[in-house]
Design an enzyme around this catalytic site. Structure first.
Site, PDB file in Angstrom:
ATOM      1  N   ASN A   1      27.695  25.956  25.244  1.00 15.58           N
ATOM      2  CA  ASN A   1      27.380  26.430  23.903  1.00 15.58           C
ATOM      3  C   ASN A   1      28.603  26.117  23.037  1.00 15.58           C
ATOM      4  O   ASN A   1      29.694  26.612  23.303  1.00 15.58           O
ATOM      5  CB  ASN A   1      27.116  27.938  23.915  1.00 15.58           C
ATOM      6  CG  ASN A   1      25.893  28.294  24.741  1.00 15.58           C
ATOM      7  OD1 ASN A   1      24.899  27.578  24.735  1.00 15.58           O
ATOM      8  ND2 ASN A   1      25.964  29.399  25.470  1.00 15.58           N
TER       9      ASN A   1
ATOM     10  N   GLY B   1      25.695  28.572  19.576  1.00 13.81           N
ATOM     11  CA  GLY B   1      25.638  29.895  20.210  1.00 13.81           C
ATOM     12  C   GLY B   1      26.892  30.278  20.973  1.00 13.81           C
ATOM     13  O   GLY B   1      26.864  31.193  21.801  1.00 13.81           O
ATOM     14  N   GLN B   2      28.015  29.624  20.659  1.00 16.73           N
ATOM     15  CA  GLN B   2      29.267  29.947  21.352  1.00 16.73           C
ATOM     16  C   GLN B   2      29.781  31.298  20.856  1.00 16.73           C
ATOM     17  O   GLN B   2      29.880  31.538  19.651  1.00 16.73           O
ATOM     18  CB  GLN B   2      30.313  28.853  21.060  1.00 16.73           C
ATOM     19  CG  GLN B   2      31.630  29.048  21.795  1.00 16.73           C
ATOM     20  CD  GLN B   2      32.589  27.873  21.574  1.00 16.73           C
ATOM     21  OE1 GLN B   2      32.296  26.946  20.810  1.00 16.73           O
ATOM     22  NE2 GLN B   2      33.728  27.921  22.235  1.00 16.73           N
TER      23      GLN B   2
ATOM     24  N   HIS C   1      34.060  26.574  27.759  1.00 14.30           N
ATOM     25  CA  HIS C   1      33.600  26.951  29.096  1.00 14.30           C
ATOM     26  C   HIS C   1      32.225  26.354  29.339  1.00 14.30           C
ATOM     27  O   HIS C   1      31.461  26.124  28.401  1.00 14.30           O
ATOM     28  CB  HIS C   1      33.546  28.479  29.253  1.00 14.30           C
ATOM     29  CG  HIS C   1      32.778  29.158  28.174  1.00 14.30           C
ATOM     30  ND1 HIS C   1      33.291  29.372  26.913  1.00 14.30           N
ATOM     31  CD2 HIS C   1      31.509  29.648  28.141  1.00 14.30           C
ATOM     32  CE1 HIS C   1      32.378  29.975  26.159  1.00 14.30           C
ATOM     33  NE2 HIS C   1      31.291  30.149  26.882  1.00 14.30           N
TER      34      HIS C   1
END
Ligand code: AMP
Length: 113
Positions: free
Chosen positions: A86, A92-93, A99
């Protein structure tokens, strides 16, 4: 300020660590969306994909070699799994430390929301 993941790497926050080497740590997601949900995190903090400079570009191949190890270790190899980054607001991070999600243990639908 340290990210949540840096605090986990520095052992200031606890997490279920499933893999670690000099460059990467992998943990169980605290809020799993599937029976098996892991995060693969570079120890060096990059905000997102585009923050990785050409000098550090090797981190992507290392992250994927770690994913190969983890899916064997966690028996995801046969049934399959999804790998997700994301990235940024529309991606949507929620944690600004690059990661990769490994999501498995059930059949996943497509497209995502
Ligand atoms: P993202 O939305 O892609 O930035 O993903 C962040 C992920 O980190 C979410 O799936 C969270 O459930 C997970 N997460 C947040 N805090 C922790 C923590 N302390 N330990 C493990 N996973 C976490």
């Amino acid at each position: 300020m340290k990210s949540i993941f840096e605090k986990i790497i520095d052992r200031e926050l606890s997490a279920e660590i499933i893999y670690e080497d000099g460059l990467v740590i992998s943990i169980k997601d605290i809020n799993p969306i599937s029976p098996q949900h892991f995060l693969v995190i570079p120890k060096k903090k990059y905000k997102n994909i585009q923050a990785v400079s050409n000098n550090d570009i090797h981190i992507f191949s290392h992250l994927f070699s770690v994913i190969q190890k983890i899916v064997i270790q966690e028996n995801l190899n046969e049934k399959g799994y999804r790998v997700v980054i994301n990235n940024g607001e529309y991606g949507g991070q929620t944690i600004d430390h690059l990661h990769i999600h490994i999501i498995g243990g059930r059949a996943l639908r497509w497209p995502p929301g």
